[in-house]
Design an enzyme around this catalytic site. Structure first.
Site, PDB file in Angstrom:
ATOM      1  N   PHE A 156       0.805  -1.218   0.000  1.00 40.36           N
ATOM      2  CA  PHE A 156       0.000   0.000   0.000  1.00 40.36           C
ATOM      3  C   PHE A 156       0.840   1.272   0.000  1.00 40.36           C
ATOM      4  O   PHE A 156       0.367   2.333  -0.400  1.00 40.36           O
ATOM      5  CB  PHE A 156      -0.931   0.021   1.223  1.00 40.36           C
ATOM      6  CG  PHE A 156      -0.231   0.264   2.541  1.00 40.36           C
ATOM      7  CD1 PHE A 156       0.085   1.551   2.965  1.00 40.36           C
ATOM      8  CD2 PHE A 156       0.130  -0.790   3.362  1.00 40.36           C
ATOM      9  CE1 PHE A 156       0.750   1.770   4.175  1.00 40.36           C
ATOM     10  CE2 PHE A 156       0.783  -0.584   4.566  1.00 40.36           C
ATOM     11  CZ  PHE A 156       1.094   0.701   4.969  1.00 40.36           C
ATOM     12  N   LYS A 180      -1.333  -7.645  -8.708  1.00 42.25           N
ATOM     13  CA  LYS A 180      -2.266  -7.716  -7.581  1.00 42.25           C
ATOM     14  C   LYS A 180      -1.857  -6.609  -6.621  1.00 42.25           C
ATOM     15  O   LYS A 180      -1.007  -6.778  -5.763  1.00 42.25           O
ATOM     16  CB  LYS A 180      -2.181  -9.093  -6.910  1.00 42.25           C
ATOM     17  CG  LYS A 180      -3.458  -9.525  -6.148  1.00 42.25           C
ATOM     18  CD  LYS A 180      -3.884  -8.589  -5.034  1.00 42.25           C
ATOM     19  CE  LYS A 180      -2.978  -8.674  -3.838  1.00 42.25           C
ATOM     20  NZ  LYS A 180      -3.471  -7.774  -2.719  1.00 42.25           N
ATOM     21  N   GLU A 183      -5.176  -3.915  -1.693  1.00 43.77           N
ATOM     22  CA  GLU A 183      -6.601  -3.586  -1.714  1.00 43.77           C
ATOM     23  C   GLU A 183      -6.902  -2.315  -0.943  1.00 43.77           C
ATOM     24  O   GLU A 183      -8.028  -1.803  -1.000  1.00 43.77           O
ATOM     25  CB  GLU A 183      -7.417  -4.758  -1.162  1.00 43.77           C
ATOM     26  CG  GLU A 183      -7.173  -5.107   0.288  1.00 43.77           C
ATOM     27  CD  GLU A 183      -5.990  -6.043   0.504  1.00 43.77           C
ATOM     28  OE1 GLU A 183      -5.932  -6.667   1.584  1.00 43.77           O
ATOM     29  OE2 GLU A 183      -5.123  -6.141  -0.384  1.00 43.77           O
ATOM     30  N   SER A 233       5.865  -7.037   4.109  1.00 47.92           N
ATOM     31  CA  SER A 233       6.489  -7.338   5.390  1.00 47.92           C
ATOM     32  C   SER A 233       7.282  -8.646   5.303  1.00 47.92           C
ATOM     33  O   SER A 233       7.027  -9.488   4.434  1.00 47.92           O
ATOM     34  CB  SER A 233       5.423  -7.455   6.478  1.00 47.92           C
ATOM     35  OG  SER A 233       4.625  -8.615   6.268  1.00 47.92           O
ATOM     36  N   CYS A 288       9.704   1.313   3.534  1.00 53.16           N
ATOM     37  CA  CYS A 288      10.707   0.344   3.991  1.00 53.16           C
ATOM     38  C   CYS A 288      12.099   0.945   4.048  1.00 53.16           C
ATOM     39  O   CYS A 288      12.998   0.352   4.644  1.00 53.16           O
ATOM     40  CB  CYS A 288      10.699  -0.889   3.093  1.00 53.16           C
ATOM     41  SG  CYS A 288      11.265  -0.580   1.406  1.00 53.16           S
ATOM     42  N   GLU A 387       9.714  -3.624  13.348  1.00 54.53           N
ATOM     43  CA  GLU A 387       9.492  -2.644  12.279  1.00 54.53           C
ATOM     44  C   GLU A 387       8.158  -1.946  12.572  1.00 54.53           C
ATOM     45  O   GLU A 387       7.080  -2.505  12.362  1.00 54.53           O
ATOM     46  CB  GLU A 387       9.439  -3.306  10.905  1.00 54.53           C
ATOM     47  CG  GLU A 387       9.262  -2.307   9.778  1.00 54.53           C
ATOM     48  CD  GLU A 387       9.103  -2.947   8.406  1.00 54.53           C
ATOM     49  OE1 GLU A 387       9.450  -2.298   7.409  1.00 54.53           O
ATOM     50  OE2 GLU A 387       8.629  -4.096   8.337  1.00 54.53           O
TER      51      GLU A 387
END
Length: 502
Positions: A156, A180, A183, A233, A288, A387
């Site tokens: 995202f 993909k 969402e 992740s 990240c 994280e």
């Protein structure tokens, strides 16, 4: 009766070059993080929908593969021009669904465009090698060929840039690509798909398929998907890698990070403090490559922490579409609350909470959390080990360079790191010694330009290749070596004028 003016927008998949409604009956809410309100509903694909999409992509790949390299490059050039012309519109889509401020969204698009630029050079990037007379009358040469149908599963936090990391090289190499996207903010991917169609990409070569774990598992297990690219992740990256490779796929899975910024006593304190603030709190820390730990070496700690603390009140927090704001909301209410939990528990673990982002008033009903600063963190504390992926900066103090290096190398993640110093010899030694995939020297977020490749070490990467750049071309192609021998033309039955051996 529901007011149609406030009814969430119904989003679609992108199949065979056009928006296509979902058929699973399952949907997910897409929020505006700045208001906390649902603004759209995105369909979640079933296994049957994934299979249909893969079969359509497989058929499209057969027609796309023989398209000349020059034509593929031409489409990428047109795609680049269209993104450039409409970058403000794309940035507003990103801000509306992700929440990052408009300038940050424009920066994301600029970095994504670098990857389109790189893919425009595909005729040169796919050149093979040739060895004449490897043996008597024998020539050997190599070529790079596409894999077929490949897929990308994107996060995202960069809804335009990360898809561009993957799709440009994959398509330019001659593959059909199934995207993909997250969402949580899917509309940027649909916008990019429409621009690629306008640029001339044949229908079916790019598919955008929304979904959750059901769709991801279907892609990982489908026999006609040759490769999977993933960014997310570490636990999910490990799952993607293990599941995909178990089903015979080529997989590159980029995971999480805990990026350290080492500041030596000779560093420019003002430069280091500015860098720490922008790298920790930009995009609400949801990247990240964010700096999450500053390692203060020797006597620099008090001066550096004071400089950082003085700058934090100047970080303007608010809706991303309002001018002047520098940090927007987090992606969801649940994630905002999870990040706030790390701040709430820091002092109980023995750290010192200098700036509490939960205390200051935040605008409206959105998923906002202001910057936090935690001093005297140590390994073993949750705020140091995990994280956090939010606007929380930790400071760890050590006495020596060797102790700072050990902190970096002992961390299970190895995505990015930075060192701030005026000493070139120390900086060179650091880049030699640190066990991290991307290193910045007086640069806090060392994201490589598109003609290098992006990727970390250790638990930040599962797979053998990094993302985009030269590694991206290698990932989306496979080598074929041809060994050829032709009859001596002098022995041909047709007189071609060659001298005879007699």
């Amino acid at each position: 009766m529901t007011d149609t003016a406030t009814r969430p927008t119904a989003l679609s998949h992108w199949l065979n070059g056009q928006p296509t409604a979902g058929t699973s009956g399952r949907t997910a809410a897409v929020y505006n993080p700045a208001t906390g309100q649902v603004q759209a509903e995105v369909p979640l694909a079933s296994r049957a929908e994934v299979d249909a999409a893969v079969q359509a992509a497989r058929a499209a790949a057969k027609a796309w593969r023989p398209v000349p390299l020059g034509r593929r490059a031409e489409i990428m050039f047109r795609f680049r021009a269209l993104i450039d012309q409409r970058r403000d519109e794309l940035a507003r889509i990103i801000t509306r669904e992700h929440g990052k401020v408009h300038s940050d969204a424009l920066g994301e698009i600029a970095r994504g465009l670098e990857n389109v630029d790189y893919a425009c050079g595909i005729p040169n990037l796919l050149k093979g090698g040739y060895s004449e007379s490897a043996s008597t009358g024998v020539d050997v040469y190599s070529i790079q060929q596409p894999l077929g149908v490949v897929a990308g599963i994107t996060p995202f936090n960069f809804p335009a840039m990360v898809p561009l990391w993957m799709m440009c090289n994959a398509l330019a190499c001659g593959n059909a690509f199934i995207l993909k996207p997250s969402e949580k903010d899917p509309s940027a991917s649909l916008f990019l798909a429409s621009l690629l169609r306008e640029a001339g990409l044949p229908d079916g070569v790019l598919t955008v398929l929304h979904g959750d774990k059901e769709a991801v598992d279907a892609l990982l297990e489908h026999p006609d998907v040759a490769a999977i690219s993933f960014v997310g992740s570490t636990p999910v990256a490990r799952y993607i890698y293990e599941t995909g490779t178990r089903h015979g796929k080529r997989v590159q899975a980029l995971g999480g990070a805990k990026n350290h910024m080492v500041v030596l006593p000779d560093a420019d304190i003002s430069m280091a403090a500015d860098a720490a603030v922008s790298a920790a709190y930009g995009s609400a820390g949801e990247r990240c490559m964010a700096i999450s730990v500053v390692v203060a070496v020797g006597g620099v700690g008090d001066r550096l922490v004071q400089a950082i603390q003085e700058r934090i009140p100047n970080v303007q927090v608010g809706p991303g579409d309002e001018a002047g704001n520098e940090m927007g909301p987090l992606i969801s209410r649940e994630h905002r609350d999870k990040v706030a939990g790390y701040v709430a528990g820091a002092e109980a673990e023995g750290a010192q909470l200098l700036v509490d982002g939960r205390e200051d008033a935040v605008p409206g009903e959105g998923f906002f959390l202001k910057p936090s600063l935690i001093d005297h963190t140590q390994p073993g504390m949750r705020c140091y080990d995990d994280e956090i992926f939010g606007p929380v900066l930790s400071v760890t103090r050590v006495d020596t360079y060797e102790q700072a290096l050990q902190l970096v190398n002992d961390n299970p993640y190895g995505n990015g790191t930075a060192i701030f110093t005026r000493d070139g010899g120390v900086a060179r030694q650091f880049q030699f010694d640190c066990e991290v995939g991307m290193v910045g020297i007086n640069v806090p977020i060392p994201v490589p330009v598109a003609y290098y490749s992006f990727g970390g070490w250790k638990a930040s990467l599962f797979g053998d290749t990094h993302m985009y750049g030269p590694d991206g071309i290698r990932f989306y192609t496979r080598s074929k070596v041809i060994t050829s021998r032709w009859p001596d033309p002098a022995t041909s039955k047709v007189n071609l004028g060659f001298p005879t051996n007699g």
